[in-house]
Design a protein around this motif. Structure first.
Motif, mmCIF file in Angstrom:
data_model
loop_
_atom_site.group_PDB
_atom_site.id
_atom_site.type_symbol
_atom_site.label_atom_id
_atom_site.label_comp_id
_atom_site.label_asym_id
_atom_site.label_seq_id
_atom_site.Cartn_x
_atom_site.Cartn_y
_atom_site.Cartn_z
ATOM 1 N N UNK A 193 27.182 34.508 38.574
ATOM 2 C CA UNK A 193 26.573 34.878 39.863
ATOM 3 C C UNK A 193 27.213 34.568 41.088
ATOM 4 N N UNK A 194 27.581 33.372 41.319
ATOM 5 C CA UNK A 194 28.513 32.985 42.478
ATOM 6 C C UNK A 194 28.883 31.420 42.503
ATOM 7 N N UNK A 195 29.489 31.086 43.521
ATOM 8 C CA UNK A 195 30.039 29.848 43.542
ATOM 9 C C UNK A 195 29.319 29.004 44.621
ATOM 10 N N UNK A 196 29.060 27.595 44.451
ATOM 11 C CA UNK A 196 28.286 26.723 45.339
ATOM 12 C C UNK A 196 29.283 26.122 46.159
ATOM 13 N N UNK A 197 30.421 25.647 45.725
ATOM 14 C CA UNK A 197 31.486 24.728 46.250
ATOM 15 C C UNK A 197 32.835 24.809 45.543
ATOM 16 N N UNK A 198 33.960 24.431 46.238
ATOM 17 C CA UNK A 198 35.116 24.216 45.655
ATOM 18 C C UNK A 198 35.885 23.232 46.284
ATOM 19 N N UNK A 199 36.218 22.169 45.678
ATOM 20 C CA UNK A 199 37.004 20.946 46.179
ATOM 21 C C UNK A 199 38.370 21.503 45.850
ATOM 22 N N UNK A 218 35.063 34.733 47.345
ATOM 23 C CA UNK A 218 33.906 33.875 46.609
ATOM 24 C C UNK A 218 33.843 32.523 47.101
ATOM 25 N N UNK A 219 35.013 31.888 47.767
ATOM 26 C CA UNK A 219 34.759 30.538 47.993
ATOM 27 C C UNK A 219 35.071 30.666 49.645
ATOM 28 N N UNK A 220 35.231 31.413 50.423
ATOM 29 C CA UNK A 220 35.181 31.446 51.696
ATOM 30 C C UNK A 220 34.092 30.602 52.492
ATOM 31 N N UNK A 221 34.444 29.686 53.401
ATOM 32 C CA UNK A 221 33.141 28.554 53.752
ATOM 33 C C UNK A 221 32.651 27.801 53.069
ATOM 34 N N UNK A 222 33.122 27.627 51.850
ATOM 35 C CA UNK A 222 32.500 26.711 50.723
ATOM 36 C C UNK A 222 33.547 25.926 50.195
ATOM 37 N N UNK A 223 34.606 25.549 50.834
ATOM 38 C CA UNK A 223 35.747 24.813 50.221
ATOM 39 C C UNK A 223 35.946 23.512 51.036
ATOM 40 N N UNK A 228 30.832 23.133 36.353
ATOM 41 C CA UNK A 228 31.622 22.381 37.209
ATOM 42 C C UNK A 228 32.954 22.299 36.379
ATOM 43 N N UNK A 229 33.941 23.045 36.757
ATOM 44 C CA UNK A 229 35.199 22.660 36.207
ATOM 45 C C UNK A 229 36.096 21.665 36.939
ATOM 46 N N UNK A 230 36.851 21.085 36.214
ATOM 47 C CA UNK A 230 37.954 20.050 36.927
ATOM 48 C C UNK A 230 39.010 20.224 36.530
ATOM 49 N N UNK A 282 40.696 18.623 41.667
ATOM 50 C CA UNK A 282 39.892 20.060 42.214
ATOM 51 C C UNK A 282 38.599 20.249 41.071
ATOM 52 N N UNK A 283 37.695 20.748 41.939
ATOM 53 C CA UNK A 283 36.374 20.560 41.261
ATOM 54 C C UNK A 283 35.846 21.950 41.661
ATOM 55 N N UNK A 284 35.177 22.739 40.908
ATOM 56 C CA UNK A 284 34.811 24.207 41.348
ATOM 57 C C UNK A 284 33.141 23.913 40.598
#
Lengths: 127, 156
Positions: free
Chosen positions: B53-59, B82-87, B116-118, B40-42
Motif C-alpha cells: 500500500x505504501x511506506x510510512x518511514x525509512x531510516x 515512495x519515501x520522499x519526505x519520510x526518510x 518492518x525490514x531491517x 536501515x529500517x523500512x
C-alpha cells in the motif's frame, strides 16, 4: 665437430632471441598495464576492460554503480530525497531533516498515498 | 443569515473528514546491541490481499543500501518517490528510533499489516523482521523482532 657446435650455438641463440619477448609478455599477468580511456574510470563500460572500472567503489558485494540510485537527491533528475544520501557514512544530512545519527529529525511533506493525514510533518528521533 | 449558515455547514462538512480522518501515531523501535554499523529500517503497509500500500518511514542514511531492505524493495519496486519526505537517519546499535506520524484512521482494524525490514552493512538482511496487524487493540503492546529489533510498539 666444430661446425656442429657452432651451428648448435647459433640455433640456441636464435631460439632464445625469439622466445624471450613472448616469455616476457606472459610472465606476469598481474603486471599488465591496462590503458584507461576517458570515461571508463567511473562506471562506463567501453572495450574489453570496462568491467574492471564499472564496479562499485565500495566493498558491498561488488554491486554495480547505479548513478541515479546511488547519488539520488542531488538535483537534476534525482527527484527523491533520502537522508544523508552520500558516499560517506559519516557525512551529514541531505533531503529530509538534519539526519544526525541522534536527535530530532523532521521529514518533509509525505507522499500522497492515502496513509497520512493532510498537512502533517513526520518527526523522528533517535536516542 | 440562512445562506451564511448553509455555507458554514457546507464548509464544516467538507473539512471534518480530513480532520477526523487521521490519528497521531508513534512508532517506537528499540534495537539490539548487535555491534555493527547503524541499521536501515523500512516501515511499510500491505493490505488484506498482501499487496503493498505504501511506506510510512525509512531510516536510511545512504540510498545505495536501500535495496538491502529486500522485502520493501520488492514490494515497492524500489520507487524512491515512495519515501520522499519520510526518510531519516539510520539507527545505531542499541538505540531507539521514535517516529511520530498522522496516520489515516482507515489503516486500523481494516486488515492492514505493518512490516518492518531491517538491514545492516556487512550483516545479513532481515526482511519483514516485524509483521504486525494494525489494530487499535494492538497499540502499545511491544513485540520482538527475530534479528536487529529488540522491541517495537506503536502508540495512538
Amino acid at each position: 665437430m666444430k661446425l656442429l657446435l657452432t651451428g648448435g650455438a647459433v640455433a640456441l641463440a636464435l631460439g632464445a632471441a625469439l622466445a624471450a619477448p613472448m616469455l616476457a609478455q606472459d610472465a606476469s599477468p598481474d603486471e599488465r598495464v591496462i590503458p584507461v580511456r576517458q570515461g571508463e574510470a567511473h562506471g562506463e563500460r567501453h572495450g574489453a576492460f570496462g568491467w574492471l572500472f564499472g564496479q562499485d567503489d565500495d566493498d558491498h558485494g561488488g554491486r554495480d554503480h547505479d548513478h541515479n540510485r546511488d547519488h539520488a537527491g542531488r538535483g537534476g533528475d534525482h527527484e527523491h530525497r533520502a537522508c544523508g544520501d552520500d558516499d560517506d557514512d559519516e557525512r551529514g544530512a541531505r533531503g529530509s531533516g538534519s539526519c544526525e545519527q541522534r536527535g530530532m529529525q523532521n521529514g518533509g511533506p509525505p507522499p500522497d498515498n492515502g496513509l497520512f493525514g493532510k498537512g502533517m510533518t513526520p518527526k523522528a528521533q533517535v536516542n | 443569515m440562512r445562506p451564511l449558515l448553509a455555507t458554514l455547514a457546507l464548509t464544516t462538512a467538507l473539512t471534518a473528514p480530513s480532520l477526523a480522518g487521521a490519528t497521531e501515531v508513534t512508532l517506537k523501535t528499540q534495537l539490539r546491541n548487535y555491534g555493527g554499523k547503524p541499521a536501515f529500517l523500512a516501515y511499510y503497509v500491505t493490505d488484506q490481499t498482501g499487496a503493498y500500500v505504501g511506506t510510512l518511514w525509512m531510516a536510511a542514511s545512504k540510498a545505495r543500501y536501500i535495496p538491502d531492505l529486500t522485502d520493501w524493495y520488492r514490494y515497492s519496486g524500489g520507487d524512491m518517490n515512495e519515501i520522499s519526505g519520510i526518510t531519516g537517519a539510520s539507527v545505531g546499535s542499541g538505540r531507539t528510533l521514535t517516529v511520530t506520524l498522522d496516520l489515516a484512521d482507515t489503516l486500523f482494524d481494516a486488515g492492514y499489516t505493518l512490516h518492518i525490514d531491517a538491514a545492516v552493512e556487512h550483516y545479513p538482511a532481515s526482511p519483514s523482521e516485524i509483521v504486525l496487524p494494525l489494530t487499535r487493540e494492538g497499540a502499545s503492546k511491544p513485540v520482538s523482532g527475530r534479528g536487529y529489533i529488540e522491541s517495537f510498539s506503536y502508540a495512538m
